[in-house]
Design a protein around this motif. Structure first.
Motif, PDB file in Angstrom:
ATOM      1  N   THR A  74     -99.624   1.155  59.614  1.00  0.00           N
ATOM      2  CA  THR A  74     -98.964   0.913  58.215  1.00  0.00           C
ATOM      3  C   THR A  74     -97.488   0.804  58.520  1.00  0.00           C
ATOM      4  O   THR A  74     -97.072   1.654  58.683  1.00  0.00           O
ATOM      5  CB  THR A  74     -99.385   1.421  57.211  1.00  0.00           C
ATOM      6  N   MET A  75     -96.837  -0.357  58.392  1.00  0.00           N
ATOM      7  CA  MET A  75     -95.631  -0.526  58.475  1.00  0.00           C
ATOM      8  C   MET A  75     -94.643  -1.321  57.389  1.00  0.00           C
ATOM      9  O   MET A  75     -95.340  -2.146  56.735  1.00  0.00           O
ATOM     10  CB  MET A  75     -95.230  -1.088  59.850  1.00  0.00           C
ATOM     11  N   ALA A  76     -93.379  -0.701  57.234  1.00  0.00           N
ATOM     12  CA  ALA A  76     -92.728  -1.992  56.395  1.00  0.00           C
ATOM     13  C   ALA A  76     -91.979  -2.497  57.523  1.00  0.00           C
ATOM     14  O   ALA A  76     -91.311  -1.891  58.496  1.00  0.00           O
ATOM     15  CB  ALA A  76     -91.707  -0.810  55.646  1.00  0.00           C
ATOM     16  N   ILE A  77     -91.630  -3.715  57.208  1.00  0.00           N
ATOM     17  CA  ILE A  77     -90.867  -4.496  58.251  1.00  0.00           C
ATOM     18  C   ILE A  77     -89.827  -5.363  57.579  1.00  0.00           C
ATOM     19  O   ILE A  77     -89.954  -6.000  56.546  1.00  0.00           O
ATOM     20  CB  ILE A  77     -91.863  -5.736  59.132  1.00  0.00           C
TER      21      ILE A  77
ATOM     22  N   PHE B  39     -89.022  -9.590  54.205  1.00  0.00           N
ATOM     23  CA  PHE B  39     -89.349  -8.165  54.091  1.00  0.00           C
ATOM     24  C   PHE B  39     -90.954  -7.927  53.639  1.00  0.00           C
ATOM     25  O   PHE B  39     -91.428  -8.745  52.726  1.00  0.00           O
ATOM     26  CB  PHE B  39     -88.804  -7.282  53.283  1.00  0.00           C
ATOM     27  N   GLN B  40     -91.509  -6.928  54.223  1.00  0.00           N
ATOM     28  CA  GLN B  40     -93.045  -6.713  53.573  1.00  0.00           C
ATOM     29  C   GLN B  40     -93.282  -5.158  53.716  1.00  0.00           C
ATOM     30  O   GLN B  40     -92.907  -4.754  55.033  1.00  0.00           O
ATOM     31  CB  GLN B  40     -94.172  -7.584  54.235  1.00  0.00           C
TER      32      GLN B  40
ATOM     33  N   THR C 228     -89.413   1.751  53.218  1.00  0.00           N
ATOM     34  CA  THR C 228     -88.673   0.405  52.802  1.00  0.00           C
ATOM     35  C   THR C 228     -87.338   0.567  53.199  1.00  0.00           C
ATOM     36  O   THR C 228     -86.769  -0.154  53.910  1.00  0.00           O
ATOM     37  CB  THR C 228     -88.869   0.219  51.356  1.00  0.00           C
ATOM     38  N   ARG C 229     -86.539   1.463  52.764  1.00  0.00           N
ATOM     39  CA  ARG C 229     -85.038   1.679  53.017  1.00  0.00           C
ATOM     40  C   ARG C 229     -84.813   2.015  54.449  1.00  0.00           C
ATOM     41  O   ARG C 229     -83.649   1.227  54.982  1.00  0.00           O
ATOM     42  CB  ARG C 229     -84.755   2.881  52.249  1.00  0.00           C
TER      43      ARG C 229
ATOM     44  N   ILE D 192     -84.323  -7.209  63.602  1.00  0.00           N
ATOM     45  CA  ILE D 192     -85.689  -6.499  62.817  1.00  0.00           C
ATOM     46  C   ILE D 192     -85.692  -5.030  62.844  1.00  0.00           C
ATOM     47  O   ILE D 192     -85.215  -4.292  63.573  1.00  0.00           O
ATOM     48  CB  ILE D 192     -87.006  -7.118  63.510  1.00  0.00           C
ATOM     49  N   GLY D 193     -85.963  -4.505  61.536  1.00  0.00           N
ATOM     50  CA  GLY D 193     -86.251  -3.184  61.534  1.00  0.00           C
ATOM     51  C   GLY D 193     -87.732  -2.737  61.007  1.00  0.00           C
ATOM     52  O   GLY D 193     -88.193  -3.400  60.122  1.00  0.00           O
ATOM     53  N   VAL D 194     -88.163  -1.889  61.762  1.00  0.00           N
ATOM     54  CA  VAL D 194     -89.598  -1.378  61.156  1.00  0.00           C
ATOM     55  C   VAL D 194     -89.611   0.248  60.949  1.00  0.00           C
ATOM     56  O   VAL D 194     -89.028   0.803  61.734  1.00  0.00           O
ATOM     57  CB  VAL D 194     -90.609  -1.555  62.345  1.00  0.00           C
ATOM     58  N   SER D 195     -90.240   0.585  59.911  1.00  0.00           N
ATOM     59  CA  SER D 195     -90.674   1.872  59.681  1.00  0.00           C
ATOM     60  C   SER D 195     -92.022   2.219  59.255  1.00  0.00           C
ATOM     61  O   SER D 195     -92.616   1.457  58.447  1.00  0.00           O
ATOM     62  CB  SER D 195     -89.451   2.508  58.848  1.00  0.00           C
ATOM     63  N   GLY D 196     -92.576   3.412  59.652  1.00  0.00           N
ATOM     64  CA  GLY D 196     -93.909   3.885  58.854  1.00  0.00           C
ATOM     65  C   GLY D 196     -94.292   4.448  59.940  1.00  0.00           C
ATOM     66  O   GLY D 196     -95.382   5.249  59.528  1.00  0.00           O
ATOM     67  N   GLY D 197     -94.427   4.483  61.312  1.00  0.00           N
ATOM     68  CA  GLY D 197     -95.116   5.264  62.154  1.00  0.00           C
ATOM     69  C   GLY D 197     -93.937   6.237  63.108  1.00  0.00           C
ATOM     70  O   GLY D 197     -92.923   6.580  62.418  1.00  0.00           O
TER      71      GLY D 197
END
Length: 166
Positions: A60-63, A75-76, A86-87, A144-149
């Motif tokens: 599960t990621m914020a992108i 953004f999602q 998110t931030r 692109i930035g991704v966070s969640g993992g």
């Protein structure tokens, strides 16, 4: 409470103990020039590829996808992704496009300590892996930035998105 200006704090971090041998910061990778900002259609393609990578791996990621001006284009936040991601996703995307390199570079510099710690004093820089410039024709058109993992999962997802722009 004593407030220490960030420039002074950065100098103190750089100086460190007099007897310590500070590790050197890795050389920056070559940076591409900026091109025209990506279109909404391209941003959606990048987003879809990143989301597909996350779904394929059950992450599960914020992108976040930004243009060359570091403005958010799309953004999602996938269901059940922690809110703090998110931030972080937005910050990683901003960092990647503004410095025309992966945010991993800053993470590695900080991890090495010494002079690399100056990145901690730069406003808005997120020195965590998961931010990648989006290149078209060898030029930066966005980020692109991704966070969640984990850091590696964030980077893998971001790279899948960035690769879709090629």
């Amino acid at each position: 409470m004593i407030r220490i200006p960030s420039a002074l704090l950065a100098c103190a971090l750089l100086a460190g103990p007099a007897s310590a041998q500070a590790p050197t910061t890795p050389a920056p990778p070559p940076r591409a020039a900026y091109g025209e900002s990506l279109t909404l259609d391209l941003a959606k393609k990048v987003m879809a590829a990143a989301e597909a990578e996350a779904v394929k791996n059950s992450w599960t990621m914020a992108i976040a996808v930004v243009d060359t001006g570091s403005n958010l284009v799309t953004f999602q936040r996938m269901d059940q992704t922690q809110l703090g991601s998110t931030r972080l996703a937005e910050g990683k995307a901003h960092t990647a496009v503004e410095f025309r390199r992966s945010s991993r570079f800053m993470q590695d510099a900080v991890t090495n300590g010494g002079v690399g710690n100056w990145w901690l004093g730069v406003p808005g820089v997120v020195s965590l892996e998961g931010g990648t410039p989006i290149l078209v024709g060898g030029k930066v058109v966005g980020g692109i930035g991704v966070s969640g993992g984990s850091a590696a999962q964030d980077a893998q997802t971001a790279q899948a998105g960035a690769d879709a722009a090629k």
